[in-house]
Design an enzyme around this catalytic site. Structure first.
Site, PDB file in Angstrom:
ATOM      1  N   HIS A 146      64.872  -2.100 105.759  1.00 30.71           N
ATOM      2  CA  HIS A 146      65.083  -2.643 104.419  1.00 30.71           C
ATOM      3  C   HIS A 146      66.382  -2.119 103.836  1.00 30.71           C
ATOM      4  O   HIS A 146      67.269  -2.862 103.444  1.00 30.71           O
ATOM      5  CB  HIS A 146      63.918  -2.284 103.496  1.00 30.71           C
ATOM      6  CG  HIS A 146      64.209  -2.586 102.061  1.00 30.71           C
ATOM      7  ND1 HIS A 146      64.306  -3.875 101.589  1.00 30.71           N
ATOM      8  CD2 HIS A 146      64.482  -1.777 101.020  1.00 30.71           C
ATOM      9  CE1 HIS A 146      64.611  -3.831 100.293  1.00 30.71           C
ATOM     10  NE2 HIS A 146      64.730  -2.572  99.932  1.00 30.71           N
ATOM     11  N   TYR A 170      55.518   0.291 109.169  1.00 31.08           N
ATOM     12  CA  TYR A 170      54.720  -0.874 108.765  1.00 31.08           C
ATOM     13  C   TYR A 170      54.835  -2.130 109.629  1.00 31.08           C
ATOM     14  O   TYR A 170      54.158  -3.106 109.369  1.00 31.08           O
ATOM     15  CB  TYR A 170      55.044  -1.243 107.310  1.00 31.08           C
ATOM     16  CG  TYR A 170      56.532  -1.406 107.004  1.00 31.08           C
ATOM     17  CD1 TYR A 170      57.178  -2.590 107.337  1.00 31.08           C
ATOM     18  CD2 TYR A 170      57.260  -0.404 106.392  1.00 31.08           C
ATOM     19  CE1 TYR A 170      58.523  -2.745 107.054  1.00 31.08           C
ATOM     20  CE2 TYR A 170      58.612  -0.546 106.108  1.00 31.08           C
ATOM     21  CZ  TYR A 170      59.238  -1.731 106.435  1.00 31.08           C
ATOM     22  OH  TYR A 170      60.565  -1.894 106.171  1.00 31.08           O
ATOM     23  N   ARG A 212      64.417 -10.095 108.778  1.00 27.99           N
ATOM     24  CA  ARG A 212      65.205  -8.886 108.563  1.00 27.99           C
ATOM     25  C   ARG A 212      65.096  -8.036 109.821  1.00 27.99           C
ATOM     26  O   ARG A 212      64.109  -7.329 110.017  1.00 27.99           O
ATOM     27  CB  ARG A 212      64.629  -8.133 107.351  1.00 27.99           C
ATOM     28  CG  ARG A 212      65.550  -7.078 106.749  1.00 27.99           C
ATOM     29  CD  ARG A 212      64.757  -6.194 105.805  1.00 27.99           C
ATOM     30  NE  ARG A 212      63.990  -5.217 106.567  1.00 27.99           N
ATOM     31  CZ  ARG A 212      62.819  -4.714 106.183  1.00 27.99           C
ATOM     32  NH1 ARG A 212      62.257  -5.080 105.053  1.00 27.99           N
ATOM     33  NH2 ARG A 212      62.195  -3.833 106.940  1.00 27.99           N
TER      34      ARG A 212
HETATM   35  C1  LIG Z   1      62.572  -5.704  89.882  1.00 30.26           C
HETATM   36  C2  LIG Z   1      62.677  -4.836  91.070  1.00 30.26           C
HETATM   37  N1  LIG Z   1      61.593  -4.217  91.537  1.00 30.26           N
HETATM   38  C3  LIG Z   1      61.665  -3.424  92.615  1.00 30.26           C
HETATM   39  C4  LIG Z   1      62.858  -3.246  93.270  1.00 30.26           C
HETATM   40  C5  LIG Z   1      62.926  -2.352  94.496  1.00 30.26           C
HETATM   41  N2  LIG Z   1      63.165  -3.198  95.660  1.00 30.26           N
HETATM   42  C6  LIG Z   1      64.394  -3.419  96.117  1.00 30.26           C
HETATM   43  S1  LIG Z   1      64.419  -4.579  97.320  1.00 30.26           S
HETATM   44  C7  LIG Z   1      62.750  -4.758  97.280  1.00 30.26           C
HETATM   45  C8  LIG Z   1      62.103  -5.745  98.190  1.00 30.26           C
HETATM   46  C9  LIG Z   1      62.750  -7.073  98.058  1.00 30.26           C
HETATM   47  O1  LIG Z   1      62.142  -7.979  98.920  1.00 30.26           O
HETATM   48  P1  LIG Z   1      62.720  -9.434  99.079  1.00 30.26           P
HETATM   49  O2  LIG Z   1      62.792 -10.095  97.755  1.00 30.26           O
HETATM   50  O3  LIG Z   1      61.924 -10.110 100.125  1.00 30.26           O
HETATM   51  O4  LIG Z   1      64.220  -9.225  99.557  1.00 30.26           O
HETATM   52  P2  LIG Z   1      64.705  -8.521 100.887  1.00 30.26           P
HETATM   53  O5  LIG Z   1      64.829  -7.072 100.596  1.00 30.26           O
HETATM   54  O6  LIG Z   1      63.733  -8.804 101.962  1.00 30.26           O
HETATM   55  O7  LIG Z   1      66.030  -9.129 101.150  1.00 30.26           O
HETATM   56  C10 LIG Z   1      62.198  -3.917  96.318  1.00 30.26           C
HETATM   57  C11 LIG Z   1      60.762  -3.811  96.043  1.00 30.26           C
HETATM   58  C12 LIG Z   1      63.971  -3.896  92.739  1.00 30.26           C
HETATM   59  N3  LIG Z   1      65.184  -3.772  93.286  1.00 30.26           N
HETATM   60  N4  LIG Z   1      63.858  -4.693  91.658  1.00 30.26           N
END
Ligand SMILES: Cc1ncc(C[n+]2csc(CCOP(=O)(O)OP(=O)(O)O)c2C)c(N)n1
Ligand SMILES: Cc1ncc(C[n+]2csc(CCOP(=O)(O)OP(=O)(O)O)c2C)c(N)n1
Ligand SMILES: [Mg+2]
Ligand SMILES: [Mg+2]
Lengths: 326, 362, 326, 362
Positions: B261, B270, B257
């Site tokens: 985020h 971080y 990424r």
């Molecule tokens: C069930 C849930 N918990 C928390 C969140 C908040 N949240 C949104 S994206 C994210 C991180 C996601 O990480 P990853 O699965 O690696 O996907 P990326 O964002 O890196 O594409 C979080 C904690 C959410 N959307 N859904």
């Protein structure tokens, strides 16, 4: 018309709908070979095969999310949560997806699934096997929550739920599964979702309930009539949400006195919504405070103390008397 | 019986075809036709430009929080393997794949601009809307797959999710269901090394995410996720297997990424600039461009022209979007599509709002 | 006394409690190095280290269940659900365990955890980031559900929640996180859980609300006073469940007219319980139907339509006028 | 980079020490002291007799639905490895282990008899109460483990669950948390081949359940779950590792549910008598008894005496239980322990019930 119990009536609804529509599939833990822990799906796997009567791995969120996927493809999954006490494992799937995909996709997609779950007490069960938390679902926009109270209306409501284009939570009062039999016509029968019913006419007081509590309510109503000459109008919600308030607010306008009964914990339970609607729509007609005869705001106790927890005829009678004496 | 080793299939491979300099490993060349190569390149470029433009729009307050996809454009290699009858089940970082499959840029702007209109996907495009609850959509792809099989359709459902999503119970339940029912589901994990602030290494103790397939005796493979050829080749293998009844596959796309985020996030809190710089060297577009130039499929002029073209496409989409939202929105729309048929008590609420709004106008 | 916002006030509560009691640990997604997506836990990891300020894997049920285990060992985990819209993933852990382990073990064990979650609309967020489903928790026996409305009461309530021997759901109105600042004393301050507050005295009408909706409610109350000479008594529930009905039923007995306000969907929402309690306890004093000004029974729309969804001052004013005119 | 195999640690072993005839594999002998061997045997016998007795009580309507443990008595080998300061986190088929750790038979009868009194576990016994929601308790053992580490206590949490439980998301989340935080948690999966009517083979597509550890780079091992020596040896290895900071382990006990799922279940609907008979040959008690007789630690007379003794113990517990319940229950107790301090609105409800009950009496 054969007299059958609620288990058989639900089975009838499932088998007839499966017969008519090959998009209907049944799934859940032990629903196939075993025929369900309450035998609700008994024999279905033999008639429709394991592709349509699916024994799933032990995972409620999995079952719900998997059903959502099937429904998005045009199937009509009827999934079972073995006990409603384990359906919270699937809460996020239902709240975040089943209830919203029509809305989220601006009408492109829909989730015509049914989530069946036995709920309520009265069968001497272990912990987590006797809860009533229908209010969780009822408070969730996009879902419909339906609870039958007899073999016949269970069958008709389930048929309607399966055909409904939106997700329906179908809570089955397990205390009524084998409690009594009723004539259930073999021919197709449906009941509109979103409509309540007056199951006993009366002029003195209105009793509003649904599901498992309809039995003590009707018992109390008979007793009131036989012993005290009090004629209670009894309303069976059938659909808890979206709530049909026309019928019961109309009845309240007539009787002026209302008692609401359910097994769910009182606070923030379905009864509160009924009271709120009564106040909103028939305020001037209410001659006494609406009484709630319900489960208490505690975990339903193990079965030795369950009778005292559940709203039985005596508690209902007492509330009615107090409402009339007000 | 003594203490004995259990014989398990433990194969997890890593596939990379184009290295960081754009050099091709000929043995592994998936032999993609030239026009498809160029379409893939253009799709990646479009996604990059659109992403950049959205960042500007967000900073100008024209759209709300959004999740940039910069650095993860090679995912289109996976989407490109799908047939129109297949289903794409995205999370929130699959804008490139969604566009590839026919979703419009306007609809993306609608969503991030706070209009529910963005959720609508025209009939005929089998993309689910964006799913935000992390990991939860994996199960939908398994259900879709089951239904395809049940209907005898030779289709496939491909679900995208992040490295963080592998921690959710739903991911596990989906993998298990898919393996048990042998559904035509391709699990496409975009390991972009971060789940907001949590690095991949602290998300799971396992060396790879691909190896999680071993828990289900499912094929698992790790692909260089910044190499569109590897993504294409690996996805094709999995999609072909699924389509021919061979069941599900877990694919880990090792990518990065490159941006924040979401626009609400500050990655400086971080992670180090150095790490980002390291990954910038592996930019999937740069690498692919080098390769295409090397093969004379792209020239300076061609790149410039395509870039111009892509920027125009983005601008036009934005203009169409602005025009559409310029007409204003009817707040009463919020009641639409709650149910197929509006229940009476909801109708009453809609009327209540209607009265309030009309009183307000007066 | 420094003027700080709610984010800082919550941070203060956490850091002071951690300072005092090494059994307090903070955990959740991105609460450590990142300091939380709303910066609520900013700086804690530097002060207390990664063993006490724990960045967890991305799994809400995991976070809740893990916290339960810690709490059983005597720690006081304060876990964060990044948004309340994802807390349903943890519903079963909270319903089936956190809420029950004291009861299940006949008092041997307890689960002194706090589950924090930002809730509510008004911050131009994506889907699932603006919901208000506090009624799920409020309906769950064994839990306490607390919702502050200002920096100062947020700080005091959180301290009380952390010290509470039972599990507390602590919903934070994210719209108020940085909406205003307040003097918050550096010295210890607590607020009893289970007690509501009169935050504005009045005699003409009672407004009952909590959390994010307190702002429009107070705005409406000022406007009523300034423009119409109507003095609204405003009650801030602070604890949604177990509900303190003494205070608001008392106020209703005085004013006879009540309007309830919250962001949650109306049906089966907290407002219904308030109405039911009013009917049970101050029936004869009610001079008009209790009005509910709430979110509608739909998924909260994306932000362009959010303002019309949320109960704003105008809707409240209209309801008050209608209640007074009844 | 070419397509290359990723080097993973994939070791999953199977351990059996006593074969079905009671013959010991000397190389693997965990050298358990004789008195502990006899205590283990007695605990298994006690559990068997108590289980049998409860079936009678259930059939007589004296207790409600219960979950027999017949065939799974060798689990005590695992419980026996724990120190008093360690924690046992049971599901609903760990009566033998719970008794081993000091829970009383009365309390089991209380629970199955429908009295909440059974949930109380005396201070000093670190058993959690029975957890019924499948898989959910695994997370508690990880949290306990974390807290032990945090407090610097060299303790261990051992959590039991079934083969079916491995399908739940919570199991996955627990394994992941445990591996990431390296908690002193021992995951003890009782693979009794059935989850009600669903056979192990349809619960998961994987060859073993132990291999699910590979998804977390956690040690995983399969033990002969009907061989108490193997259970002891395998559990000891895992507990020692956990205690010394080596982190969690997944253990699969390969065993068999010889009886019904619960007394509400009819296994004839879904499994063959033949299968049950096959497993009866592997009865953990018979096998262990043969071994102990072979070593002259048990004789005919000794077995008879112990059996008599154990039956007495069961009878005495039942009598104590009957006496206690004979005193009757106060339904108002149901409000106890809902909260540390009863909230006013709950007190009002209690008073409401109190009034109702007293009116009823009159
Ligand atoms: C069930 C849930 N918990 C928390 C969140 C908040 N949240 C949104 S994206 C994210 C991180 C996601 O990480 P990853 O699965 O690696 O996907 P990326 O964002 O890196 O594409 C979080 C904690 C959410 N959307 N859904
Ligand atoms: C979350 C949840 N879903 C469903 C049930 C109902 N149920 C009780 S035991 C059981 C099967 C459990 O199988 P397994 O994990 O193999 O344990 P075993 O019963 O074989 O000991 C089921 C489905 C439950 N208790 N909890
Ligand atoms: Mg990521
Ligand atoms: Mg099992």
């Amino acid at each position: 018309m054969p007299k059958i119990n609620m288990v058989q009536a639900i089975n009838l609804a499932l088998s007839q709908e499966m017969e008519k529509d090959d998009s209907v599939v049944v799934l859940g833990e032990d629903v196939g070979v075993d025929g369900g822990v309450f035998r609700v799906t008994d024999g279905l796997i033999d008639r429709f095969g394991p592709e349509r009567v699916i024994d799933t791995p032990l995972a409620e969120s999995g079952i719900a999310g998997f059903s959502i996927g099937m429904a998005l493809y045009g199937l009509k999954p009827v999934c079972e949560m073995q006990f409603s006490g384990f359906s919270y494992f699937a809460m996020h799937q239902m709240e975040s997806h089943a209830a919203r995909l029509r809305w989220r996709s601006g009408g492109r997609f829909s989730v015509p699934m049914v989530l069946r779950a036995p709920y309520g007490g009265g069968v001497r069960a272990l912990e987590h096997h006797s809860e009533s938390r229908e209010a969780y679902w009822a408070h969730t926009p996009g879902l419909k929550t339906v609870i039958p109270s007899s073999p016949r209306n269970a069958r008709a409501l389930l048929v309607s739920a399966i055909r409904d284009p939106d997700p329906v939570i179908f809570y089955e009062p397990k205390a009524l599964y084998r409690a009594f039999r009723e004539d259930v016509p073999d021919e197709e029968e449906t009941l509109p979702i979103g409509k309540s019913q007056i199951v006993r006419e009366g002029k003195d007081v209105t009793l509003i309930s649904y599901g498992a509590s309809m039995r003590p309510v009707l018992e109390a109503a008979s007793e009131l009539s036989a012993r005290h000459g009090i004629e209670a109008e009894v309303i069976d919600l059938l659909t808890v949400s979206p709530m049909d308030d026309e019928l019961f607010t109309g009845s309240a306008r007539k009787t002026g006195r209302v008692v609401v009964v359910h097994e769910a914990p009182r606070s923030f339970g379905p009864g509160a919504e009924i009271v709120a609607r009564l106040v909103e729509k028939s305020f001037l007609f209410l001659e006494a405070p609406v009484r709630r005869v319900t489960g208490f705001d505690i975990v339903i106790p193990l079965y030795q103390r369950e009778t005292e927890y559940l709203p039985g005829p005596e508690r209902i009678l007492k509330a009615v008397r107090e409402t009339l004496d007000f | 019986m003594p203490r004995k080793a259990i014989n398990l299939t433990c194969k997890v491979e890593y596939l990379s075809i184009l290295d960081e300099t754009g050099k091709l490993d000929k043995k592994l060349d998936p032999s993609i036709p030239d026009d498809l190569l160029l379409r893939l390149y253009r799709a990646m470029l479009l996604a990059r430009r659109f992403d950049e433009r959205m960042l500007v729009l967000q900073r100008q307050g024209k759209i709300g929080t959004f999740a940039p996809i910069k650095g993860q454009e090679a995912q289109v290699g996976a989407a490109a393997v799908l047939e129109p009858g297949d289903w794409l089940v995205p999370s929130f970082r699959e804008m490139p794949s969604e566009l590839w499959r026919g979703k419009s840029m306007e609809s993306v702007l609608f969503t991030y601009g706070g209009y529910n209109e963005g959720g609508y996907i025209p009939e005929g495009i089998n993309n689910l809307p964006v799913s935000i609850p992390v990991g939860s959509q994996t199960l939908h792809a398994v259900g879709l797959g089951y239904a395809m099989k049940y209907r005898g359709d030779k289709s496939v459902a491909m679900v995208f999710f992040g490295d963080g999503a592998t921690s959710e119970g739903d991911f596990h339940e989906a993998m298990n269901f898919a393996a048990v029912f042998r559904t035509p589901t391709v699990f496409m994990c975009q390991n972009n090394h971060w789940a907001i602030s949590v690095p991949r290494s602290r998300q799971s103790h396992s060396k790879t995410l691909a190896q999680k397939a071993l828990a289900y005796d499912m094929p698992g493979i790790q692909l260089d996720g910044n190499d569109v050829l590897a993504v294409y080749a690996g996805a094709k293998e999995a999609v072909d297997r699924a389509r021919s009844g061979g069941g599900p596959t877990l694919i880990e796309l090792v990518t990065y990424r490159m941006s924040m985020h979401t626009t609400a996030d500050d990655p400086k809190k971080y992670r180090s600039e150095k790490e980002v710089e390291e990954w910038e060297k592996r930019d999937p577009i740069v690498r692919f461009e080098k390769y295409l130039r090397g093969r004379n499929l792209l020239t300076d002029a061609g790149v410039e022209e395509m870039d111009e073209d892509v920027r125009n496409e983005v601008r036009e989409a934005e203009e169409r979007w602005l025009e559409q939202i310029g007409k204003g929105v009817d707040p009463l729309d919020m009641f639409d599509h709650a149910y197929a048929e509006m229940p009476p008590s909801l109708r009453a609420q809609k009327e209540e709002l209607e009265r309030e709004l009309s009183e307000k106008k007066r």
